[in-house]
Design a protein around this motif. Structure first.
Motif: not given
Lengths: 222, 344
Positions: B205-206, B214-217
């Protein structure tokens, strides 16, 4: 001979029954078990072993006394938590009671060394009380079994966690089971009643038999 | 040969019988005397105990409430008294609020609990230390309940409020076991029936907050208002600074020992994580120092700066569903600045 035996049974029954009643009343043990100890030395706390608080009765009446002017701290907590709080500090461990129900004393042993910490800064206590020189609390032990998973429930008495612990500890329980009555009382009463009944029956039978004998006279004369 | 003398009548056997009878009777009475019961060691239970009994939890919460009630006015708060019952992000945020209020500025809203009356509690079953438990409060003035997390480092330390994030609009906490039943803790590296370990939930989450969509998560987390607000504000600030020749950089780290997790009734987990979020903004080289937000100025000790490093602390509560049962939700957040370093 039969008559004498019947009277003997009756007498023995009365004596036995009276002995049973006496054992259950005037010779009965006190209704509470009170045990105390005076600790010496530099141990900073007095702690009971698991199971001591649950020795008897639905409650344990706990009181400690130290020098006047010294604030004493008395608490009940889970055994595992108290062990973690002590963390090897010097303590007098109360392992059990010895003596008779009317004259019991707490059995102690020493363990650990060094200071602990101010108990007022911890939240491990299920209940606690402080007092000037003395402190007392009554712990309801009926729910203690639910805390067996935490090693049971124990008492802790201390002052500030670094000074010597209060010297005098007294625990009173309501006597129950074998501590509350002499086990021989009821059997003596029952046995006494049985003997007395047998004796009374024997006396009655013998009395009637003697009463009937004169009516047999003419037949003998014939 | 002498004939054998006839047996003489003797009283010895009857006397012996009488004595035996008396002795037997006395023995019966003596052995039947009352005796002290023996100490019975408690049976070893299989169940791990609750970290606090319900009565203990109630007393702890009452003592915490008393301290925090005295600290309701940030400008007058005694930090030593506050430190007796708060720690971690809760203490840092309240200390920053005190600094801000004493400088005459209004402390920013952090999402902390404004009502500590508990309506239920989350009580893990754990032996040893450190320990934690949480209470769920009534709706406060902000209309939202809060999750008040209390932690104790060891048996000699009291429980202190570590965080009190309030629920986000429309969010609800997952159902956990009743306080008296307790909840099972989830280890930081445990992913049994979970889409990710608690440690991974916190760190992913960070990354989502830093990198946005754009985060992979990003797909693992359901959209939430905190994430939307934070990323939008940061994008606007970055655009403004870059337009004037300045720059903005940020980093976010999971606070040490800040991830807590317990099982929920559906087999998922309730995860709490703390972050330190550092934003460094710089004006253009040779530029004129600009005014700082009053709350940040109070923490920085100056009204104007050309560069500023703002450190915020955040506590986020996640509702982690069982594996394959949906995305991770952010249900409560507490966030605010704790330190500002202004430069020229």
């Amino acid at each position: 001979m039969r008559r004498a035996l019947a009277w003997l049974l009756l007498l023995a029954g009365f004596v036995t029954g009276l002995a049973g009643v006496a054992v259950l009343t005037v010779l009965a043990p006190p209704g509470t078990i009170t045990a105390q100890t005076r600790v010496t030395g530099s141990a900073v706390a007095v702690v009971t072993a698991p199971g001591v608080l649950d020795l008897s009765g639905p409650t344990a009446d706990l009181s400690v006394a130290g020098p006047a002017g010294t604030e004493v701290f008395l608490a009940v907590a889970r055994a595992d938590d108290v062990g973690s709080w002590l963390a090897g500090a010097g303590a007098t461990l109360v392992t059990g009671v010895a003596g008779e129900p009317g004259d019991a004393r707490l059995v102690t042993t020493a363990e650990g060394s060094g200071p602990a910490a101010d108990p007022r800064g911890s939240d491990v206590w299920l209940t606690s009380v402080t007092g000037d020189g003395t402190a007392r609390l009554v712990w309801d032990t009926t729910a203690d079994a639910a805390l067996d998973g935490a090693g049971g429930v124990v008492l802790l008495a201390t002052t500030d966690g670094t000074s010597p612990a209060p010297q005098d500890l007294t625990i009173s329980w309501q006597a129950q089971g074998r501590a509350a009555e002499h086990p021989s009382g009821v059997p003596l009463v029952v046995a006494g009643c049985a003997l007395a009944l047998l004796g009374a029956a024997g006396v009655l039978v013998e009395g009637r038999r003697r009463h009937r004998r004169p009516t047999a006279g003419p037949e003998h004369r014939a | 040969m002498n004939p054998t003398p006839p047996p003489t009548p003797s009283r010895t056997p009857s006397r012996t019988r009488f004595r035996l009878a008396v002795a037997g009777g006395a023995l019966l009475v003596l052995t039947g005397c009352a005796s002290l019961p023996a100490v019975q060691a408690p049976a070893t239970g299989d169940q791990v105990p609750l970290v606090v009994q319900p009565a203990q939890a109630t007393r702890v919460v009452e003592q915490v409430q008393a301290v925090l009630a005295d600290a309701s006015d940030p400008a007058a708060v005694d930090l030593d008294v506050l430190a007796a019952r708060t720690e971690g992000p809760e203490f840092d945020l309240r200390r920053a609020a005190a600094t801000t209020a004493r400088a005459g500025a209004t402390p920013p809203a952090t999402g902390a609990a404004d009502d500590l009356d508990p309506q239920t509690a989350v009580v893990p079953r754990t032996a040893g230390w450190p320990r934690w438990f949480a209470t769920v409060t009534e709706d406060g003035a902000d209309g939202a309940p809060s999750l008040v997390v209390l932690r104790s480092a060891d048996a000699r330390e009291p429980y202190r409020v570590w965080a009190s994030p309030s629920l986000l609009p429309g969010a609800s906490l997952p159902t956990t076991g009743a306080p008296s039943d307790g909840v099972a803790p989830v280890a930081l590296d445990e992913d049994t029936n979970l889409p990710a370990t608690p440690a991974d939930v916190a760190s992913r989450y960070a990354d989502v907050l830093l990198a946005g969509d754009g985060s992979a998560f990003a797909a693992e987390f359901a959209p939430d208002s905190y994430r939307e607000g934070t990323t939008a504000a940061l994008a606007a600030q970055t655009a403004a600074l870059e337009a004037s020749g300045g720059s903005l950089t940020q980093e976010r780290e999971v606070l040490p020992d800040s991830v807590l997790a317990s099982r929920t009734r559906d087999g998922g987990a309730l995860v709490v994580a703390g972050y330190r979020w550092t934003v460094v903004s710089r004006g253009p080289d040779g530029g004129v120092p600009g005014p700082l937000d009053p709350a940040l100025a109070a923490l920085a000790g100056t009204d104007r700066a050309l560069a500023a490093t703002v450190v915020r602390e955040e506590v986020v509560v996640f509702s982690v569903p069982p594996a394959g049962a949906g995305s991770i939700g952010v249900v409560a957040v507490q966030s605010g600045p704790v330190a500002v370093d202004a430069g020229s």
